[in-house]
Structure formats: structure tokens, C-alpha cells
Write a protein that holds these residues in place. Structure first.
Motif, PDB file in Angstrom:
ATOM      1  N   ASP A 112      -0.936 -71.278 -29.211  1.00 48.93           N
ATOM      2  CA  ASP A 112      -0.447 -71.490 -27.847  1.00 48.93           C
ATOM      3  C   ASP A 112       0.443 -72.726 -27.839  1.00 48.93           C
ATOM      4  OD1 ASP A 112      -1.899 -69.341 -26.860  1.00 48.93           O
ATOM      5  OD2 ASP A 112      -3.661 -70.571 -26.409  1.00 48.93           O
ATOM      6  N   GLU A 148       3.221 -75.112 -25.230  1.00 52.35           N
ATOM      7  CA  GLU A 148       3.838 -75.385 -23.931  1.00 52.35           C
ATOM      8  C   GLU A 148       5.092 -76.211 -24.160  1.00 52.35           C
ATOM      9  OE1 GLU A 148       2.778 -77.237 -19.508  1.00 52.35           O
ATOM     10  OE2 GLU A 148       1.237 -77.110 -21.075  1.00 52.35           O
ATOM     11  N   HIS A 149       6.212 -75.710 -23.652  1.00 50.68           N
ATOM     12  CA  HIS A 149       7.486 -76.399 -23.835  1.00 50.68           C
ATOM     13  C   HIS A 149       8.396 -76.068 -22.670  1.00 50.68           C
ATOM     14  CE1 HIS A 149      10.777 -78.338 -25.942  1.00 50.68           C
ATOM     15  NE2 HIS A 149      11.525 -77.263 -25.782  1.00 50.68           N
ATOM     16  N   ASP A 150       9.023 -77.085 -22.112  1.00 48.81           N
ATOM     17  CA  ASP A 150       9.913 -76.919 -20.951  1.00 48.81           C
ATOM     18  C   ASP A 150       9.221 -76.221 -19.787  1.00 48.81           C
ATOM     19  OD1 ASP A 150      12.019 -78.240 -22.134  1.00 48.81           O
ATOM     20  OD2 ASP A 150      12.981 -76.409 -22.869  1.00 48.81           O
ATOM     21  N   GLY A 151       7.936 -76.544 -19.592  1.00 52.73           N
ATOM     22  CA  GLY A 151       7.206 -76.002 -18.455  1.00 52.73           C
ATOM     23  C   GLY A 151       6.695 -74.588 -18.620  1.00 52.73           C
ATOM     24  N   LEU A 152       6.915 -73.997 -19.784  1.00 54.60           N
ATOM     25  CA  LEU A 152       6.440 -72.631 -20.031  1.00 54.60           C
ATOM     26  C   LEU A 152       5.378 -72.649 -21.122  1.00 54.60           C
ATOM     27  CD1 LEU A 152       6.619 -69.546 -19.673  1.00 54.60           C
ATOM     28  CD2 LEU A 152       8.494 -69.553 -21.352  1.00 54.60           C
ATOM     29  N   ARG A 153       4.212 -72.106 -20.814  1.00 51.01           N
ATOM     30  CA  ARG A 153       3.129 -72.019 -21.789  1.00 51.01           C
ATOM     31  C   ARG A 153       2.944 -70.558 -22.189  1.00 51.01           C
ATOM     32  NH1 ARG A 153      -0.943 -75.227 -23.599  1.00 51.01           N
ATOM     33  NH2 ARG A 153      -2.819 -74.216 -24.385  1.00 51.01           N
ATOM     34  N   GLU A 154       2.931 -70.298 -23.481  1.00 53.70           N
ATOM     35  CA  GLU A 154       2.777 -68.934 -23.975  1.00 53.70           C
ATOM     36  C   GLU A 154       2.242 -68.958 -25.393  1.00 53.70           C
ATOM     37  OE1 GLU A 154       6.597 -66.995 -24.138  1.00 53.70           O
ATOM     38  OE2 GLU A 154       7.603 -68.857 -24.700  1.00 53.70           O
ATOM     39  N   THR A 183       7.890 -66.351 -29.983  1.00 53.18           N
ATOM     40  CA  THR A 183       7.182 -65.909 -28.791  1.00 53.18           C
ATOM     41  C   THR A 183       7.931 -64.732 -28.160  1.00 53.18           C
ATOM     42  OG1 THR A 183       8.301 -67.177 -27.051  1.00 53.18           O
ATOM     43  CG2 THR A 183       6.702 -68.372 -28.429  1.00 53.18           C
ATOM     44  N   THR A 215       9.569 -64.709 -25.490  1.00 58.20           N
ATOM     45  CA  THR A 215      10.765 -65.134 -24.762  1.00 58.20           C
ATOM     46  C   THR A 215      11.747 -65.957 -25.587  1.00 58.20           C
ATOM     47  OG1 THR A 215       9.736 -67.173 -23.957  1.00 58.20           O
ATOM     48  CG2 THR A 215       9.434 -65.174 -22.616  1.00 58.20           C
ATOM     49  N   ARG A 216      11.295 -66.522 -26.721  1.00 61.50           N
ATOM     50  CA  ARG A 216      12.161 -67.459 -27.427  1.00 61.50           C
ATOM     51  C   ARG A 216      11.681 -67.714 -28.854  1.00 61.50           C
ATOM     52  NH1 ARG A 216      10.168 -72.719 -23.811  1.00 61.50           N
ATOM     53  NH2 ARG A 216       7.943 -72.311 -24.063  1.00 61.50           N
ATOM     54  N   PRO A 223      16.236 -69.359 -26.537  1.00 61.97           N
ATOM     55  CA  PRO A 223      15.814 -68.117 -25.878  1.00 61.97           C
ATOM     56  C   PRO A 223      16.365 -66.912 -26.627  1.00 61.97           C
ATOM     57  CG  PRO A 223      16.694 -69.701 -24.290  1.00 61.97           C
ATOM     58  CD  PRO A 223      17.009 -70.234 -25.650  1.00 61.97           C
TER      59      PRO A 223
END
Length: 237
Positions: free
Chosen positions: A39, A41-47, A126, A128-129, A143
Motif C-alpha cells: 500500500d 500513499e502519494h499526492d493524496g491518493l492511497r492505493e 498500481t 492508476t500509475r 500516471p
């Protein structure tokens, strides 16, 4: 490109990669080493993403690079000072001839020695990126929408020393260029090189062929990116 492994069985390699039997055996031995789900978290996105871990440079190399860099700077400074006193201005070339390698050595020392304990560097893939994490924990992301290609390249240093590279390319208008350094965009345009990330085969803990095919697969099959973490071997989730 195709070659034969130690057992004589053909295996397909990217066209631009160099094949040799020793390296093929090494690739096969690595398999899925260093691959796990993590897991982030980077730039406000956790995935969740699939970590393709890379090797951490040994601190001893950083110390040696620092010593070499300081030594070269001392030599360059001494020669430059002597040139000024003796008015042999040609001696100032030492600032470039000797000082530049010294600067490179000090930069390498900084990169190695700033590494933090517990940080595992590598690529995090991930849905998304694609994120790159260095050995100090610094992260920047590309991205998927900005990735224009996953290319196989080669870096040849001598007749016997070379590296097969995985180049992650981004369109020149991609925001990632601006987030890293705007000057890189101008340099890339001049060189016609849009490889934002270049990962050496020897730096990956896993089989580079698997990493290359995995990245290309998810570039061309965006509908399967949501299941990227399921690619990890059993026990790595």
C-alpha cells in the motif's frame, strides 16, 4: 530477439536487448524475487500496488565515491590556484577535466549515502500509475495516461560490459516532465528521448524479462490494471 538458454530451449527476448547464456541463467534464477503487494500513499491518493524491488547500493560505495570526489576537487583546486599564480591560464582547464568527474562522484555519493534504512526502492505499479521510489524514500509518479511506451534499450559501456534497460516513456507534454524538472523536457526534445525512467536489468531483484512483459501488458491492456496486485506470486500479498 531470441536466444537459447542453458538447456537449449529457445526463448524470446526484446529485439534490442543483448542475450548471453550467463545473463539468461541469472534472469531465470531471479524469477519473482522482490515482488510483493504494498500500500502506498502519494499526492493524496492511497492505493495498493505491485512492488518490483531494486537493489540498494551499498554504503561503502558511497563513502568511496565521496573520498574520490573530494580528492579530485582538491587536485582541481590546487592546479587552478597554481595556474593563477603562474599565469598559465591553460591550467584552469583542470577545473573542468578533473573537477567535473569530482562533481559526478560527489553526486553519486549523495545519492547512495542519503538512503534510509527500511526503505525498499523500486517501481510500484498500481491501477492508476507507475511510481518510482529511490533508496531515500523519495517518490514520483507517472500516471498511466501519460505513459506513451515501455521500450527495451541497451546501454553499452564496453565490449564486455553492458546493461539491458527498461525505459518508461512519457509524452513530451506529460505533467511528469514539469514535476521533475522543466529542463529535462527541453533536453529530451533535443535528444528525441522521452524515457522518464530507465531501469537497468542488474538493478532489479526480479527477472527483468518478467518485469518488461508485465509493464508492457498493462500498458496495452488498461482494463486489466485493476487486477495488477493479483499478479503477485502466492504468499506475496
Amino acid at each position: 530477439m531470441s536466444g537459447e538458454n542453458a538447456s537449449g530451449v529457445d526463448q524470446d527476448w526484446p529485439e534490442r536487448w543483448r542475450w548471453d547464456e550467463k545473463r539468461a541463467r541469472d534472469y531465470q534464477r531471479r524469477g519473482w524475487s522482490g515482488v510483493r503487494v504494498e500500500d502506498i500513499e502519494h499526492d493524496g491518493l492511497r492505493e495498493s500496488g505491485l512492488l518490483l524491488a531494486t537493489r540498494k547500493p551499498h554504503k561503502a560505495f558511497g563513502v568511496l565515491a565521496a573520498v574520490l570526489g573530494v580528492l579530485l576537487f582538491v587536485i582541481a583546486g590546487t592546479n587552478a590556484a597554481h595556474a593563477v599564480v603562474e599565469r598559465t591560464w591553460l591550467g584552469l582547464l583542470a577545473l573542468v577535466v578533473v573537477g567535473l568527474p569530482g562533481a559526478v562522484a560527489l553526486l553519486a555519493a549523495y545519492v547512495i549515502l542519503r538512503g534510509r534504512r527500511g526503505v525498499v526502492p523500486g517501481l510500484l505499479v498500481t491501477p492508476t500509475r507507475i511510481l518510482f521510489r529511490d533508496n531515500a524514500g523519495g517518490v514520483f509518479a507517472i500516471p498511466w495516461r501519460d505513459v506513451s511506451g515501455i521500450e527495451a534499450r541497451i546501454l553499452t559501456q564496453s565490449t564486455s560490459r553492458y546493461y539491458n534497460l527498461i525505459a518508461i516513456e512519457a509524452h513530451p507534454s506529460a505533467e511528469v516532465w514539469q514535476s521533475v524538472n522543466p529542463a529535462l523536457l527541453r533536453l529530451a526534445r533535443k535528444r528525441d528521448d522521452f524515457g522518464v525512467l530507465k531501469v537497468q536489468d542488474q538493478s532489479l531483484l526480479m527477472n527483468p524479462l518478467i518485469a518488461y512483459r508485465l509493464l508492457r501488458h498493462h500498458l496495452t491492456n488498461p482494463e486489466q490494471r485493476r487486477d495488477i496486485c493479483r499478479v503477485a506470486p502466492a504468499g506475496q500479498h
